[in-house]
Write a protein that holds these residues in place. Structure first.
Motif, mmCIF file in Angstrom:
data_model
loop_
_atom_site.group_PDB
_atom_site.id
_atom_site.type_symbol
_atom_site.label_atom_id
_atom_site.label_comp_id
_atom_site.label_asym_id
_atom_site.label_seq_id
_atom_site.Cartn_x
_atom_site.Cartn_y
_atom_site.Cartn_z
ATOM 1 N N THR A 1 0.893 -1.318 -0.124
ATOM 2 C CA THR A 1 0.136 -0.007 0.051
ATOM 3 C C THR A 1 0.941 1.113 -0.360
ATOM 4 O O THR A 1 2.042 1.240 -0.123
ATOM 5 N N PHE A 2 0.042 2.375 0.177
ATOM 6 C CA PHE A 2 0.876 3.646 0.229
ATOM 7 C C PHE A 2 1.105 4.370 1.608
ATOM 8 O O PHE A 2 -0.040 3.860 2.106
ATOM 9 N N LEU B 1 0.525 8.627 -6.588
ATOM 10 C CA LEU B 1 1.177 9.270 -5.351
ATOM 11 C C LEU B 1 1.225 10.989 -5.833
ATOM 12 O O LEU B 1 1.005 11.654 -4.735
ATOM 13 N N TYR C 1 4.258 10.726 0.863
ATOM 14 C CA TYR C 1 3.728 9.466 0.614
ATOM 15 C C TYR C 1 4.559 8.545 -0.523
ATOM 16 O O TYR C 1 5.221 9.359 -1.326
ATOM 17 N N LYS D 1 1.566 3.967 -10.449
ATOM 18 C CA LYS D 1 2.112 4.257 -9.257
ATOM 19 C C LYS D 1 2.295 5.889 -8.784
ATOM 20 O O LYS D 1 1.717 6.515 -8.104
ATOM 21 N N TRP E 1 5.139 4.296 -2.190
ATOM 22 C CA TRP E 1 4.633 3.109 -2.290
ATOM 23 C C TRP E 1 5.495 1.937 -1.744
ATOM 24 O O TRP E 1 6.722 1.894 -1.958
ATOM 25 N N LYS F 1 -6.362 6.836 -7.125
ATOM 26 C CA LYS F 1 -6.316 6.043 -5.977
ATOM 27 C C LYS F 1 -7.510 5.196 -5.865
ATOM 28 O O LYS F 1 -7.382 4.045 -5.426
#
Length: 545
Positions: free
Chosen positions: A260-261, A535, A268, A531, A270, A493
């Protein structure tokens, strides 16, 4: 930090109350399925209640007008036979019009009801998609809750929860979140290792506490030396509940945010591409390659691993050790070893993570939420809130866990005298369809303490006592939940499936890769665009809220 009020269950306040008759348990473990039933509305008013005999008020709220309340419930036909519902009908001068759903179809039905404008007065829903719940508010489908100061028991439960706060919109509250009853273990999951201590003793490797490497050495010795006499190559070292693999094989212990992040150094990141995740993946690969973990674990269904342990074919098991699951383990072992003492064979494994700490996962402090249709009238809403407040009280908890006072039990100087029948082993038989009572547990989901009431087996009490001691011990490293992340909504997300894809790729590499580091690095590179899009939303949106 969580808000802690130190609220204790009534059952925990009564001498000898430490076990129960069910729990699906299931978050992070997934709920077990209930059988699908008719989706038509059903009048379950039961025995007619004479309004003259109904209570006139509850904590200052007028109950003189009889009201019919409509809400969805699991396994409607089973509720018709539940005298706890009859007790609530009479106490609060209501009839219940129940709309049936199952655990399998409850999410889809909730969406259908909201979009179609035919949502019941009160609706229970899962909370695994906070953005969807907020979209119902933004679409005008839900009623804002009034000031709850007149409902002190309910308010006390809400004040304990972070989930409750995370679902607010512009400071307004629309949900009664069903609190998990795990506050006494700091809202941790009950996921842990349980093992065959008798096998460890037989091998001369028994210890009160194991390092991670010592656990692996014990598992390897179990495979090679076959203390269970299963035959060459048939004894398993480590097995687990299906959904928890490969996380339990060192991955989550060394990298809790592996798929998860999460926030790191003020931004943040990954978790899948962090160095500790690569290290954890290599550990999982090594356990598989050395035949320490069950060779079929990656393909196993949810309960295949536990079944191997119960059959005496596995030495160490990773499971969500709710009372229900502990009870299943005990029952299975009794079938495998009739007449033998299960407590001489199994115990919670006090094992350190690879970094030397005790590891546990934080659980969401709620499972499910109740909400009200936008045009519910004030009288109905008030009556619902009175019932919820009662069910959050000590008396209401007794109703849910033990049944109706005078019929199911009575209190004698603070001690509970049960009137239930007993089985051949002297254990009380719960007369209620407790796999279907989640909606009866309106304000509190009894996954933990439901198994800690008077009628549990001595073995279950002892195993749970060991687990509680482990989870509340010193030097505990907790994989915490980021409630702000869970509640944050953004297109990439919300649509991301990187968590499941990470797990699937890892399972593939554990089984087939000859160079897990190179192959995993290549896969990470292939996910860069997805990803980065997530982010960007998190670091430019969530962190700036």
């Amino acid at each position: 930090m969580k808000k802690r009020l130190g609220l204790l269950l009534a059952a925990a306040m009564v001498a000898g109350c430490t076990a129960g008759c069910r729990s699906t348990a299931q978050t992070p473990e997934k709920p077990e399925s209930s059988a699908a039933v008719s989706t038509e509305e059903t009048d379950t008013s039961g025995t007619t209640v004479d309004e003259s005999t109904s209570a006139n008020q509850y904590n200052g709220h007028d109950l003189s007008e009889k009201i019919t309340l409509t809400f969805n419930v699991i396994d409607t036909e089973k509720q018709n036979m539940d005298e706890r519902y009859d007790y609530l009908r009479e106490k609060f001068n209501v009839d219940f019009n129940l709309i049936s759903c199952s655990l399998n179809d409850s999410k889809e039905k909730a969406r259908m009801w909201v979009s179609g404008g035919d949502m019941p007065d009160m609706m229970w829903s899962d909370i695994d998609n906070a953005s969807e719940l907020r979209s119902w508010i933004e679409g005008g489908a839900l009623k804002e809750l009034p000031d709850l100061s007149k409902y002190p028991n309910l308010l006390a439960l809400k004040d304990m929860q972070q989930t409750d706060d995370s679902l607010k919109v512009d400071g307004a509250d629309y949900f009664i979140t069903t609190i998990r009853d795990t506050e006494e273990i700091n809202f941790l999951t009950t996921q842990a290792f349980i093992y065959r201590k008798d096998w460890a003793q037989q091998l001369g490797l028994y210890k009160e506490e194991y390092t991670w490497d010592e656990m692996l050495a014990l598992a390897k010795a179990m495979v090679i030396q076959d203390p269970g006499a299963n035959g060459a190559g048939k004894t398993i070292g480590v097995a687990g509940v299906g959904w928890a693999y490969p996380a339990f094989s060192g991955l989550q212990q060394i990298s809790p945010n592996w798929n998860t992040f999460y926030q790191k150094d003020g931004a943040y990141v990954w978790g899948a591409e962090q160095p500790e995740t690569m290290e954890g993946l290599k550990m999982a690969k090594e356990m598989y390659a050395e035949n320490i973990v069950w060779s079929e674990q990656s393909l196993a269904n949810t309960l295949d691993g536990p079944a191997k342990f119960q059959a005496g074919q596995a030495g160490i098991l990773y499971h969500n050790l709710t009372y229900n699951n502990i009870g299943s383990i005990i029952s299975g072992l009794k079938e495998t070893y009739p007449g033998e003492n299960v407590l001489d064979k199994v115990a919670i494994m006090n094992v350190k993570s690879p970094d030397g700490t005790n590891f546990a996962l934080e659980a969401t402090d709620a499972w499910g939420a109740l909400c009200f249709r936008y045009d519910i009238d004030d009288a109905k809403l008030e009556r619902f809130l009175c019932i919820l407040d009662y069910l959050a009280s000590e008396e209401g908890i007794m109703l849910q866990q033990y049944g109706v006072e005078g019929k199911d039990y009575q209190l004698n100087n603070g001690e509970i005298e049960m009137f239930w029948d007993k089985d051949d082993n002297g254990n009380y038989i719960c007369p209620y369809e407790v796999n279907s009572d989640r909606i009866l547990s309106f304000a509190r989901l009894f996954e933990f303490e439901k198994g800690s009431v008077e009628y549990a087996s001595a073995e279950a009490k002892e195993i749970m006592a060991q687990l509680k001691s482990y989870l509340t011990g010193a030097n505990m490293n907790i994989g915490e939940i980021d409630y702000a992340f869970a509640a944050f909504s953004a297109p990439n997300k919300d649509q991301s499936n990187l968590a499941s894809e990470t797990r699937e790729k890892m399972l593939e590499l554990i089984i087939s890769s000859e160079d897990v580091e190179a192959d995993y690095t290549a896969w990470l590179a292939s996910q860069t665009e997805k990803k980065d899009a997530v982010l960007k939303e998190l670091n430019e949106g969530l962190l700036n809220q």
